[in-house]
Design a protein around this motif. Sequence first.
Motif, PDB file in Angstrom:
ATOM      1  N   ASP A 119     -10.590 -12.356  -1.847  1.00 31.02           N
ATOM      2  CA  ASP A 119      -9.506 -12.289  -0.866  1.00 31.02           C
ATOM      3  C   ASP A 119      -9.777 -11.170   0.134  1.00 31.02           C
ATOM      4  OD1 ASP A 119      -8.380 -14.269  -2.296  1.00 31.02           O
ATOM      5  OD2 ASP A 119      -6.630 -13.144  -2.973  1.00 31.02           O
ATOM      6  N   GLY A 120      -9.570 -11.463   1.409  1.00 30.10           N
ATOM      7  CA  GLY A 120     -10.016 -10.548   2.450  1.00 30.10           C
ATOM      8  C   GLY A 120      -9.035  -9.490   2.887  1.00 30.10           C
ATOM      9  N   GLU A 121      -7.757  -9.551   2.452  1.00 33.23           N
ATOM     10  CA  GLU A 121      -6.764  -8.620   2.982  1.00 33.23           C
ATOM     11  C   GLU A 121      -7.126  -7.161   2.696  1.00 33.23           C
ATOM     12  OE1 GLU A 121      -4.577 -12.476   2.215  1.00 33.23           O
ATOM     13  OE2 GLU A 121      -5.918 -11.220   1.028  1.00 33.23           O
ATOM     14  N   LEU A 122      -7.314  -6.819   1.437  1.00 35.52           N
ATOM     15  CA  LEU A 122      -7.573  -5.425   1.091  1.00 35.52           C
ATOM     16  C   LEU A 122      -8.936  -4.937   1.581  1.00 35.52           C
ATOM     17  CD1 LEU A 122      -5.938  -5.069  -2.434  1.00 35.52           C
ATOM     18  CD2 LEU A 122      -5.051  -4.405  -0.216  1.00 35.52           C
ATOM     19  N   PRO A 123     -10.007  -5.736   1.421  1.00 40.55           N
ATOM     20  CA  PRO A 123     -11.278  -5.275   1.998  1.00 40.55           C
ATOM     21  C   PRO A 123     -11.175  -4.976   3.492  1.00 40.55           C
ATOM     22  CG  PRO A 123     -11.686  -7.089   0.507  1.00 40.55           C
ATOM     23  CD  PRO A 123     -10.200  -6.974   0.635  1.00 40.55           C
ATOM     24  N   LEU A 124     -10.489  -5.844   4.228  1.00 40.03           N
ATOM     25  CA  LEU A 124     -10.421  -5.677   5.685  1.00 40.03           C
ATOM     26  C   LEU A 124      -9.526  -4.505   6.080  1.00 40.03           C
ATOM     27  CD1 LEU A 124     -11.423  -6.747   8.334  1.00 40.03           C
ATOM     28  CD2 LEU A 124      -9.578  -8.415   8.343  1.00 40.03           C
ATOM     29  N   ILE A 125      -8.381  -4.365   5.415  1.00 40.85           N
ATOM     30  CA  ILE A 125      -7.492  -3.249   5.730  1.00 40.85           C
ATOM     31  C   ILE A 125      -8.194  -1.914   5.472  1.00 40.85           C
ATOM     32  CG2 ILE A 125      -5.432  -2.018   4.931  1.00 40.85           C
ATOM     33  CD1 ILE A 125      -4.717  -4.227   6.789  1.00 40.85           C
ATOM     34  N   ASP A 173     -10.685   9.860   3.367  1.00 37.93           N
ATOM     35  CA  ASP A 173     -11.074   9.621   1.973  1.00 37.93           C
ATOM     36  C   ASP A 173     -11.945   8.393   1.774  1.00 37.93           C
ATOM     37  OD1 ASP A 173      -9.068   7.906   2.639  1.00 37.93           O
ATOM     38  OD2 ASP A 173      -7.895   8.179   0.818  1.00 37.93           O
ATOM     39  N   GLU A 174     -12.137   7.586   2.814  1.00 38.96           N
ATOM     40  CA  GLU A 174     -13.023   6.410   2.768  1.00 38.96           C
ATOM     41  C   GLU A 174     -12.911   5.611   1.473  1.00 38.96           C
ATOM     42  OE1 GLU A 174     -16.957   5.971   3.898  1.00 38.96           O
ATOM     43  OE2 GLU A 174     -16.610   6.568   5.960  1.00 38.96           O
ATOM     44  N   LYS A 175     -11.887   4.813   1.363  1.00 39.48           N
ATOM     45  CA  LYS A 175     -11.721   3.902   0.236  1.00 39.48           C
ATOM     46  C   LYS A 175     -12.202   2.511   0.646  1.00 39.48           C
ATOM     47  CE  LYS A 175      -9.721   6.913  -2.479  1.00 39.48           C
ATOM     48  NZ  LYS A 175     -10.398   7.417  -3.702  1.00 39.48           N
ATOM     49  N   TRP A 176     -12.907   1.845  -0.258  1.00 37.39           N
ATOM     50  CA  TRP A 176     -13.460   0.517   0.027  1.00 37.39           C
ATOM     51  C   TRP A 176     -13.035  -0.463  -1.059  1.00 37.39           C
ATOM     52  CZ3 TRP A 176     -16.246  -0.123   4.520  1.00 37.39           C
ATOM     53  CH2 TRP A 176     -16.724   1.037   5.131  1.00 37.39           C
ATOM     54  N   PHE A 178       0.830  -1.190   0.000  1.00 39.91           N
ATOM     55  CA  PHE A 178       0.000   0.000   0.000  1.00 39.91           C
ATOM     56  C   PHE A 178       0.868   1.244   0.000  1.00 39.91           C
ATOM     57  CE2 PHE A 178      -2.001  -3.387   2.392  1.00 39.91           C
ATOM     58  CZ  PHE A 178      -3.095  -3.614   1.600  1.00 39.91           C
ATOM     59  N   HIS A 179       0.575   2.162  -0.900  1.00 42.76           N
ATOM     60  CA  HIS A 179       1.332   3.407  -0.967  1.00 42.76           C
ATOM     61  C   HIS A 179       0.920   4.368   0.144  1.00 42.76           C
ATOM     62  CE1 HIS A 179       2.824   1.980  -4.765  1.00 42.76           C
ATOM     63  NE2 HIS A 179       1.590   1.869  -5.226  1.00 42.76           N
ATOM     64  N   ASN A 180      -0.301   4.196   0.685  1.00 44.67           N
ATOM     65  CA  ASN A 180      -0.812   5.151   1.663  1.00 44.67           C
ATOM     66  C   ASN A 180      -1.079   4.506   3.015  1.00 44.67           C
ATOM     67  OD1 ASN A 180      -2.858   3.609   0.708  1.00 44.67           O
ATOM     68  ND2 ASN A 180      -4.398   5.237   0.642  1.00 44.67           N
ATOM     69  N   LEU A 217     -19.582  -1.348  -2.395  1.00 46.85           N
ATOM     70  CA  LEU A 217     -18.565  -0.304  -2.425  1.00 46.85           C
ATOM     71  C   LEU A 217     -17.234  -0.888  -2.881  1.00 46.85           C
ATOM     72  CD1 LEU A 217     -19.420   1.318   1.031  1.00 46.85           C
ATOM     73  CD2 LEU A 217     -20.342   1.914  -1.218  1.00 46.85           C
ATOM     74  N   ASN A 218     -16.663  -0.280  -3.907  1.00 42.32           N
ATOM     75  CA  ASN A 218     -15.406  -0.788  -4.469  1.00 42.32           C
ATOM     76  C   ASN A 218     -14.663   0.376  -5.113  1.00 42.32           C
ATOM     77  OD1 ASN A 218     -13.560  -2.827  -5.035  1.00 42.32           O
ATOM     78  ND2 ASN A 218     -14.424  -3.232  -7.054  1.00 42.32           N
ATOM     79  N   THR A 219     -14.102   1.257  -4.275  1.00 38.59           N
ATOM     80  CA  THR A 219     -13.580   2.535  -4.748  1.00 38.59           C
ATOM     81  C   THR A 219     -12.075   2.698  -4.606  1.00 38.59           C
ATOM     82  OG1 THR A 219     -14.051   3.484  -2.562  1.00 38.59           O
ATOM     83  CG2 THR A 219     -15.764   3.708  -4.251  1.00 38.59           C
ATOM     84  N   ALA A 220     -11.390   1.774  -3.932  1.00 39.11           N
ATOM     85  CA  ALA A 220      -9.952   1.928  -3.707  1.00 39.11           C
ATOM     86  C   ALA A 220      -9.166   1.719  -4.995  1.00 39.11           C
ATOM     87  CB  ALA A 220      -9.484   0.951  -2.639  1.00 39.11           C
ATOM     88  N   ASN A 221      -8.013   2.342  -5.080  1.00 35.33           N
ATOM     89  CA  ASN A 221      -7.179   2.215  -6.271  1.00 35.33           C
ATOM     90  C   ASN A 221      -6.525   0.843  -6.362  1.00 35.33           C
ATOM     91  OD1 ASN A 221      -7.697   4.877  -7.091  1.00 35.33           O
ATOM     92  ND2 ASN A 221      -6.089   5.671  -5.735  1.00 35.33           N
ATOM     93  N   VAL A 222      -6.058   0.332  -5.229  1.00 37.27           N
ATOM     94  CA  VAL A 222      -5.408  -0.978  -5.205  1.00 37.27           C
ATOM     95  C   VAL A 222      -6.466  -2.033  -4.918  1.00 37.27           C
ATOM     96  CG1 VAL A 222      -3.630  -2.407  -4.137  1.00 37.27           C
ATOM     97  CG2 VAL A 222      -3.264   0.061  -4.380  1.00 37.27           C
TER      98      VAL A 222
END
Length: 739
Positions: free
Chosen positions: A286-292, A303-306, A12-14, A320-325
């Motif tokens: 995969d649950g890593e990014l949704p959970l983080i 900024d509430e990314k999902w 993650f860059h952020n 909701l599916n708005t994150a860049n990664v």
Amino acid sequence: MGYSKGSNNIYFHNFNTKPFNMKTILVVPPFTQINTTYPSVLQLSGYLNSLGYDALSIDLSLNVILRIFSKEGLTRLFDEISVVDSGDHNIKRMILLKDQYINKADSVIRFLQGKDLDTAKQIIKDGFLPQGESFINDTDERKLFGELGELDKAKHHASLFMDDIVKLIQKTIAPSFGLSRYAERLSSSTAEFKTIETELNKELNFIDKLIIEETNKFVEEEQPDVIGYSIAFPGNLLGALISASYIKKNWPDKKIVFGGGYINTELRELKDSSIFKYTDYITLDDGELPLINLLKNLTGRSDEKWVRTFVCRNNKVEYLNTANVQILKHDELTVPSINGISPGEYISMLEMANPMHRLWSDGYWNKLTLAHGCYWHKCTFCDTTLDYIKRYSPARAKTIVDWMEDLIQQTNIRSFHFTDEAAPPSLLKEVAIEILNRKLSVVWWGNIRFEKSFTSDLCRLLNASGCIAVSGGIEVADERLLKLIEKGITIEQVSKVLDNFQSAGIMVHSYLMYGFPTQTEQETIDSLEIVRQFFENGLIQSGFWHQFALTIHSPIAQNTAKFNIEIKSPLNNIFANNDLKHQDYPGCDHTKFSKGLKKAIYNFMHGVGTDWQITGWFDIKVPQTKMNRNLISKYLENNYLETPSERSRSIWLAERPILNQIKKDVIDFRILNNTLDGSWEMDSQTAIWINKTIGRILNQEIVLYSDWKTSFPGDEKMFNSFIHSETWNELRENVLLFV
């Protein structure tokens, strides 16, 4: 959460700031395996820990099982069923013998946990354990365990003791209870959530009460802020809902998240908001990014990314599916963490004394995935449109073996189960070489495709690295149907691959299918005949028949005309969508074969009936097989050691040779390993050349087959003569591999 993997690198860059101290517990809901931890929670908690989050795992499934099969648990159970009016002789008998069950329970469980092994001597004595209906069909124990196998015999008796109690619960308290599932049929492709909610609103039974008590225990002890449930199968949903409902009523501020295999396959088109009475978030894949991202949002990120997350707003489900990664490469994940898990508490069972079949229930296995997705992803019955199949992302061999070494340190256990949909042969080769190069002593098994890449040499390499077994889908053993499935294999090819595994000392389990669209009665019977021959020739040790099930995410469901079927189920349920009822044209009544197929495979696994006529397994009239009864043995007649390709890598499975000059130009060339003490007399030039090349291999230099040719002390004709010599053939058969 999702069936996730684990990472050494933060992607993650952020996400570089230290996370807010929000405690997360990842829960395995009742019920799953009782001999080892379902891996998703360990992989997720390991990932969260690597980023600085406070996370641990709770196996609620195991905890409830341990409560049931305890002195206290069985006392409560028998108190609850003592008033049951049943005409079942076995129930009445168990109630009369309840003190025997109650007083022996703790001893049985401690033995199955490997804590009091000396108890085996008592368990195998006649009269120590009460024996109910599970013991009735038991086979000849002397044949199974011999005179010295008292630990296995005791484990078998203790397992049947547990099976008796399971049957008692099913007949009196909870018909849908099982050691690895709870209310499975209720949750499978349910059109509306209210069907499940009706079950939730019923009076709590003995099992439900224990789920609540164990939920209360971990919440009170750990005080989590977020509780995530990894709902892997339909048989996990009710247990998760009972637990989550209790938390919602008593700790409404705690956040609950649902994810896992069941969610990923059944709830992708979720519109029914009713389930959000029990959870705050539902994540996909995969649950890593949704959970983080979820945790970052809960701690006030502006900024509430999902990532792949369902929420309920104003009584409407939103996705909701708005994150860049959006995804992580498998190689970038971390090793699983057993924080919160005690491997020594798990229960090993031996219900069937088949050496391959027992792997699923006997012993704690560290679980890892070599690659995300399936490298083949073409089988027409499979969920090839879903991420867990279609997105193939392998880890490097070095990363995988690093994970293995880390898990050994965590668990002090050297047994591994690779849980891939189908482990890639090329990656297995590299993992095996890495294991050998590190001189790592492990035992492992996993799921594969029976493809031609599994040569005799590769199978021997896998065995040398610790592989004891593989499982894979033969599916329908019929050439026409294998093409329709797009399995990419033939019966002849499968036969030779199975022979390669057996020659290498690797056991094989086969997944078998009947009722595939357009399958005829004749093809079903012929398929069983092929399976009989596989057992007769010692090519497989165990197998399991399941009837074809059509899923909404499969190529068959997307192209019904090609497979001559008509879908009879709705395709837009507001809750779950996965299993589909269908009409097979011009198929037959496949269910009538179920009993005979399962009876046959059960007996084959016990070494019984492999020489019988196939029709003898059925109590209905079925056609005679049209297959040659010696077809498989004929295929094996020309299964020779393969000629290496120019790019094949050399592997040496022995210590460095010992060379002694016995004559002027003759050397005694001696080789030692655990099973071989061999000696050959050869000319000095050849002996020195072989020894030098072996030295390069043992120094972990990559030596190709072409290198043997170019470095040979002679011309090409002499080299070709040498590789057909008895010396070369004996080296190849024992210690020299090309993969």
